[in-house]
Design an enzyme around this catalytic site. Structure first.
Site, mmCIF file in Angstrom:
data_model
loop_
_atom_site.group_PDB
_atom_site.id
_atom_site.type_symbol
_atom_site.label_atom_id
_atom_site.label_comp_id
_atom_site.label_asym_id
_atom_site.label_seq_id
_atom_site.Cartn_x
_atom_site.Cartn_y
_atom_site.Cartn_z
ATOM 1 N N ASN A 95 57.449 64.129 28.351
ATOM 2 C CA ASN A 95 57.587 65.344 29.154
ATOM 3 C C ASN A 95 57.536 64.906 30.605
ATOM 4 O O ASN A 95 56.461 64.671 31.157
ATOM 5 C CB ASN A 95 56.457 66.322 28.818
ATOM 6 C CG ASN A 95 56.586 67.664 29.525
ATOM 7 O OD1 ASN A 95 57.301 67.788 30.512
ATOM 8 N ND2 ASN A 95 55.877 68.651 29.031
ATOM 9 N N LYS A 100 54.230 62.710 30.999
ATOM 10 C CA LYS A 100 53.271 62.940 29.918
ATOM 11 C C LYS A 100 53.857 62.394 28.616
ATOM 12 O O LYS A 100 55.065 62.450 28.403
ATOM 13 C CB LYS A 100 52.990 64.442 29.768
ATOM 14 C CG LYS A 100 52.336 65.076 30.975
ATOM 15 C CD LYS A 100 52.119 66.561 30.750
ATOM 16 C CE LYS A 100 51.538 67.232 31.976
ATOM 17 N NZ LYS A 100 51.353 68.697 31.780
ATOM 18 N N ARG A 156 61.245 66.877 26.396
ATOM 19 C CA ARG A 156 61.339 68.229 26.932
ATOM 20 C C ARG A 156 62.465 68.241 27.959
ATOM 21 O O ARG A 156 62.450 67.489 28.930
ATOM 22 C CB ARG A 156 60.035 68.640 27.614
ATOM 23 C CG ARG A 156 60.105 70.024 28.248
ATOM 24 C CD ARG A 156 58.955 70.234 29.205
ATOM 25 N NE ARG A 156 59.039 71.527 29.878
ATOM 26 C CZ ARG A 156 58.483 71.803 31.060
ATOM 27 N NH1 ARG A 156 57.812 70.853 31.704
ATOM 28 N NH2 ARG A 156 58.611 72.984 31.598
ATOM 29 N N HIS A 163 59.925 77.885 29.925
ATOM 30 C CA HIS A 163 58.660 77.701 29.196
ATOM 31 C C HIS A 163 58.812 77.992 27.705
ATOM 32 O O HIS A 163 57.849 78.362 27.027
ATOM 33 C CB HIS A 163 57.542 78.580 29.787
ATOM 34 C CG HIS A 163 57.115 78.164 31.154
ATOM 35 N ND1 HIS A 163 56.928 79.064 32.185
ATOM 36 C CD2 HIS A 163 56.861 76.930 31.674
ATOM 37 C CE1 HIS A 163 56.566 78.417 33.285
ATOM 38 N NE2 HIS A 163 56.521 77.122 32.989
ATOM 39 N N GLY A 218 50.217 78.561 34.826
ATOM 40 C CA GLY A 218 49.827 77.227 35.258
ATOM 41 C C GLY A 218 50.492 76.947 36.587
ATOM 42 O O GLY A 218 50.821 77.867 37.346
ATOM 43 N N ARG A 278 56.186 77.283 43.923
ATOM 44 C CA ARG A 278 57.421 78.060 43.866
ATOM 45 C C ARG A 278 57.154 79.524 44.212
ATOM 46 O O ARG A 278 56.116 80.069 43.865
ATOM 47 C CB ARG A 278 58.072 77.938 42.490
ATOM 48 C CG ARG A 278 58.739 76.606 42.251
ATOM 49 C CD ARG A 278 59.176 76.440 40.814
ATOM 50 N NE ARG A 278 58.172 75.739 40.017
ATOM 51 C CZ ARG A 278 58.225 75.611 38.704
ATOM 52 N NH1 ARG A 278 59.208 76.151 38.004
ATOM 53 N NH2 ARG A 278 57.281 74.949 38.055
ATOM 54 N N GLY A 307 45.819 80.028 32.540
ATOM 55 C CA GLY A 307 45.573 81.025 31.510
ATOM 56 C C GLY A 307 44.492 80.617 30.530
ATOM 57 O O GLY A 307 43.709 81.444 30.065
ATOM 58 N N GLU A 347 53.062 71.958 23.770
ATOM 59 C CA GLU A 347 54.499 71.713 23.816
ATOM 60 C C GLU A 347 54.861 70.410 23.109
ATOM 61 O O GLU A 347 55.927 70.308 22.472
ATOM 62 C CB GLU A 347 54.960 71.668 25.271
ATOM 63 C CG GLU A 347 54.794 72.987 26.002
ATOM 64 C CD GLU A 347 55.019 72.874 27.500
ATOM 65 O OE1 GLU A 347 55.519 73.830 28.087
ATOM 66 O OE2 GLU A 347 54.669 71.810 28.066
#
Length: 392
Positions: free
Chosen positions: A13, A20, A92, A180, A209, A240, A329, A376
């Site tokens: 990822n 990751k 991903r 997402h 996140g 963002r 979250g 994920e």
């Protein structure tokens, strides 16, 4: 390296400055053996972290790009692999465009198409593809499988996908994609596994996140998302801006003399919580800061999410469950409490003690309130596992 058993699954990822990874044992349900990440890619002091069970290893690797970061990862994984090969690598991929939704093998033709989408996700797509190229070089015999963050939303109703522009632009791919998707895929399947009666109803998942969005699901299917054509839209995020009047962009061009590159940098890298607070993109830092600007950044973040909870509820025609996931979250009791405060009219009432304790269920009103940590990497590993079974 000699083959000492069935090949393993590696998931990657990639972000602009991080990579990751996780290693899985293939099987009916892939089993994670280790995970970690390389941070500060592109800088002069990249650091690799590897977690295997209760053991955590940290290693400075100096200056690194994605390919050298992957080589450093492989060096640390070699003892764990014990001579076993990597049979499949899952990636991903943030944007699949209109042509790619389900996970698939990343052929040169697919890679060429995905490269054309880089302007739509400049923080992620180029680095996702760089990691694919690095993995192909490292594992020329492995199956490279792409999993698309936009894929989960491809069944949206037309009215949620389109913009009020001349229809020819929709045909060219100017539409709401949503992102997402891997996180929503995992959480929705966990909900179906553990609470099937809720999964069959009207659910909002809030992935909060550094990147943040919300998704409205009916019977496990995405029918609305806060993100749109790019990963800029919707909720404010770490750096963002979230929803923005297009007239602001015109003003930046006409009155400030800014070009596309400058505007892109402003909206993607200098806005959101970082821009509002003048301090940091990290919610933990803002919660501890105590400055008026940090407090205002949090206020705006909460306000926009509460506004979208109302919008998503309207899309669904009611609400049965609200699920929190993502770094904020899952970990910020304060943010969860503020988001649910005064929402009794909706049937949303938080259990303060359960919320502070990070319990799996934290509400006691008509609307169930849950915290489900997202995974994920497991979604990616499952896709690679399936591709290997087909190939085998």
């Amino acid at each position: 390296m000699t083959d000492a058993g069935p090949g393993m699954i590696l998931t990657l990822n990639a972000g602009s400055s991080s990579l990751k990874f996780s290693v899985f044992e293939p099987g009916a349900e892939p089993r994670e053996c280790a995970h970690g990440q390389v941070e500060n890619i592109g800088g002069t002091a990249a650091e690799l972290t590897l977690t295997e069970g209760t053991r955590k290893t940290r290693l400075g690797i100096g200056r690194a790009h994605h390919q050298s970061a992957l080589q450093a990862i492989l060096g640390q994984l070699a003892p764990l692999l014990k001579g076993r090969t990597i049979a499949g690598v899952g990636h991903r991929i943030v944007h699949g465009g209109t042509a790619h939704a389900a996970p698939e093998v990343l052929t040169p033709k697919v890679m060429a198409y995905l490269a054309t989408l880089e302007p739509l996700a400049p923080l992620h797509q180029p680095h996702n593809l760089a990691a694919v190229r690095a993995a192909i070089a490292a594992f020329p015999g492995a199956r490279q499988v792409g999993c698309f963050d936009t894929g989960f939303h491809r069944g949206h109703p037309w009215e949620n996908d389109t913009f009020a522009l001349p229809r020819r632009y929709y045909d060219k791919g100017v539409r709401r994609y949503g992102f997402h998707g891997l996180s929503y895929d995992y959480v929705s399947h966990e909900l179906a596994r553990t609470r099937p009666e809720l999964a069959a109803g009207r659910v909002i998942i809030a992935h909060l996140g550094n990147g943040a969005s919300m998704c409205a699901l009916r019977n496990g299917n995405s029918i609305g998302s806060t993100m749109g054509f790019s990963a800029l839209d919707g909720l404010p995020m770490g750096t963002r801006c979230g929803q923005l009047d297009p007239g602001v962009v015109l003003w930046l061009m006409q009155s400030e003399g800014m070009g596309a590159v400058e505007i892109s940098n402003l909206l993607y890298r200098e806005s959101g919580l970082k821009g509002l607070s003048g301090l940091s993109h990290d919610m933990r830092t803002l919660e501890a800061a105590g400055t008026p600007e940090a407090a205002q950044a949090i206020d705006y973040f909460v306000f926009r999410i509460r506004r979208e909870i109302g919008a998503m509820t309207a899309i669904l025609g009611g609400l049965d469950a609200l699920v929190f996931c993502g770094g904020i979250g899952e970990n910020s009791a304060m943010i969860r409490a503020r988001l649910c405060e005064g929402m009794d009219w909706l049937g949303l009432t938080l259990d303060a003690a359960a919320n502070e304790a990070r319990a799996p269920e934290i509400g006691h009103g008509r609307v169930r309130v849950l915290v489900i940590p997202t995974d994920e990497e497991r979604v990616i590993a499952r896709a690679v596992n399936a591709a290997l079974q087909v190939a085998g």
